[in-house]
Design a protein around this motif. Structure first.
Motif, mmCIF file in Angstrom:
data_model
loop_
_atom_site.group_PDB
_atom_site.id
_atom_site.type_symbol
_atom_site.label_atom_id
_atom_site.label_comp_id
_atom_site.label_asym_id
_atom_site.label_seq_id
_atom_site.Cartn_x
_atom_site.Cartn_y
_atom_site.Cartn_z
ATOM 1 N N GLU A 123 25.708 16.021 16.971
ATOM 2 C CA GLU A 123 24.994 14.952 16.278
ATOM 3 C C GLU A 123 24.703 15.259 14.812
ATOM 4 O OE1 GLU A 123 22.653 13.118 20.160
ATOM 5 O OE2 GLU A 123 21.724 14.726 19.015
ATOM 6 N N PRO A 181 23.521 9.923 13.459
ATOM 7 C CA PRO A 181 23.923 8.805 14.327
ATOM 8 C C PRO A 181 22.735 7.906 14.626
ATOM 9 C CG PRO A 181 24.825 10.879 15.147
ATOM 10 C CD PRO A 181 23.870 11.244 14.038
ATOM 11 N N GLU A 239 31.170 7.386 10.108
ATOM 12 C CA GLU A 239 31.479 8.160 11.302
ATOM 13 C C GLU A 239 32.986 8.197 11.546
ATOM 14 O OE1 GLU A 239 29.869 8.370 15.928
ATOM 15 O OE2 GLU A 239 29.587 6.569 14.717
ATOM 16 N N LYS A 299 32.384 -0.460 20.800
ATOM 17 C CA LYS A 299 31.196 0.229 20.273
ATOM 18 C C LYS A 299 30.288 -0.743 19.534
ATOM 19 C CE LYS A 299 29.803 4.098 17.282
ATOM 20 N NZ LYS A 299 28.934 3.341 16.376
ATOM 21 N N GLU A 303 26.744 -1.196 21.550
ATOM 22 C CA GLU A 303 25.737 -0.259 21.078
ATOM 23 C C GLU A 303 24.339 -0.879 21.142
ATOM 24 O OE1 GLU A 303 23.229 2.447 19.543
ATOM 25 O OE2 GLU A 303 25.250 2.820 20.314
ATOM 26 N N SER A 318 28.626 6.605 20.427
ATOM 27 C CA SER A 318 29.186 7.246 19.242
ATOM 28 C C SER A 318 30.637 7.578 19.564
ATOM 29 C CB SER A 318 28.399 8.508 18.872
ATOM 30 O OG SER A 318 28.428 9.449 19.941
ATOM 31 N N TYR A 319 31.370 7.981 18.537
ATOM 32 C CA TYR A 319 32.766 8.350 18.756
ATOM 33 C C TYR A 319 32.855 9.806 19.199
ATOM 34 C CZ TYR A 319 34.022 4.040 16.321
ATOM 35 O OH TYR A 319 34.157 2.729 15.950
#
Length: 399
Positions: A123, A181, A239, A299, A303, A318-319
């Motif tokens: 992260e 993130p 990201e 996403k 999300e 997240s990726y």
């Protein structure tokens, strides 16, 4: 421990002119200790922020009777000792004086040991660490690792002065939210000096960098993004995208199975593979699509949304660094939908709805037919009942 137990513990200890204070507010400062203790006598030394949680301290009086006076007073008083509204427990210390010997972490050096509190290693990228510390001078090298204390990094500057300036400015502070993130609440920095003076970085990767040697070999399989922080036009970190999403599932009041996730994520494209796992007490999952654009659409759409109505099983996405998951073809925790015979292994669920799997009749939002068992609402749409109740008694999906 009961009040009588605490009193007995205090009285049976050997008196000392050094008193030990517990349950202090986090980062209690010397002035607060002195304010609490000074009415009992002259204070000659203090040592605060002791212990793993930094919530203990020692106070040394000039005379033994002064320490006895303080311990006796609070042992019999109906009003407990307090700092910032927290009850502080006081007892005699086993030591008879405070010796403020410098630990290795207090001896200034050009390399900082940084602990990142409140985050996992994936992260906080090494590029973000570089960006934060470069504000104080040229960063020579960075090495990140995971220890019992959590996610940590060694950050090397050219000299002690630059490292000290960074430590004085950043210790106890937080990394700006826009560099983290979206699902991460905060990341606090804790710093000490390292005994290292020159880090041995063997190759550039997402875990280590040497900014003084552009010819150092690059471990491409371990790289995470470019060498420099990727920032968008708004100054926010961009990201690195992937065809695999990493999902953290919050507020797990209902079971989330592979079939549930397949139903949720296939609404935005063909899901190739899914893996569910437990990490640090939370349920997480990896969901693989065939390409990045499909993963990006999923996403963006999912999300922060909840799988079940009422705020249950909230998705934080997240990726992932993965691009192709190596999972068991068919198990309780993983599925590979790319295998041609997989559909033969998946038995359709009965018409009854369970809390651990979606009903057979639930539809993809793109499908025009309605599922009458849920008031005609297609999948991922809010339920018609404002209280979140569904006709079957189980919480429906919502967006």
């Amino acid at each position: 421990m009961s009040s009588s137990g605490q009193t007995q513990f205090r009285y049976t200890q050997t008196p000392s002119k050094v008193v030990h204070l517990r349950n202090l507010p986090w980062e209690c400062v010397e002035e607060e200790l002195i304010d609490l203790c000074k009415r009992f006598g002259k204070i000659v030394n203090t040592k605060s922020n002791v212990g793993a949680n930094r919530n203990q301290a020692f106070v040394e009086f000039a005379d033994l009777n002064q320490a006895i006076s303080m311990v006796s007073y609070y042992a019999s008083s109906s009003e407990p000792a307090q700092i910032r509204g927290k009850t502080v427990y006081i007892q005699y210390s086993n030591r008879h004086e405070i010796v403020n010997n410098q630990s290795p972490g207090d001896v200034p050096g050009n390399v900082l040991l940084v602990t990142f509190e409140g985050v996992e290693s994936h992260e906080v990228s090494i590029d973000v660490i570089h960006l934060v510390f470069s504000a104080f001078g040229f960063v020579h090298k960075i090495a990140t690792f995971e220890k019992a204390a959590g996610f940590q990094a060694l950050v090397q500057f050219s000299d002690v002065e630059t490292a000290s300036a960074a430590r004085n400015a950043l210790d106890g502070r937080s990394i700006p939210r826009y560099l983290l993130p979206e699902h991460v609440g905060s990341c606090n920095l804790r710093m000490s000096y390292s005994a290292h003076t020159d880090l041995n970085i063997k190759f550039q990767s997402h875990r280590s960098r040497d900014y003084t040697n552009p010819y150092l070999p690059v471990n491409h399989t371990a790289m995470d993004g470019s060498m420099q922080p990727a920032l968008g036009a708004d100054g926010k970190k961009v990201e690195s995208q992937s065809n695999v999403l990493l999902g953290l599932i919050e507020n797990m009041q209902y079971a989330v199975t592979v079939d549930v996730l397949q139903t949720v994520f296939s609404a935005y494209g063909t899901v190739q593979k899914i893996a569910i796992f437990e990490k640090n007490g939370s349920t997480q999952a990896l969901i693989q699509y065939s390409d990045i654009p499909t993963a990006a659409i999923a996403k963006e759409a999912l999300e922060g949304h909840c799988i079940y109505d009422g705020g249950y099983c909230k998705l934080r996405l997240s990726y992932s660094r993965h691009t192709d998951l190596n999972v068991k073809a068919f198990s309780d925790k993983s599925r590979d939908y790319t295998l041609p015979d997989l559909s033969l292994l998946v038995a359709q669920k009965g018409p009854g709805v369970s809390a651990s799997a979606p009903p057979t009749g639930w539809q993809n939002p793109q499908v025009q037919t309605q599922y009458s068992g849920y008031g005609g609402s297609p999948y991922m749409y809010p339920s018609s009942d404002p209280n979140g109740a569904s006709p079957s008694g189980h919480p429906p999906y919502y967006g």
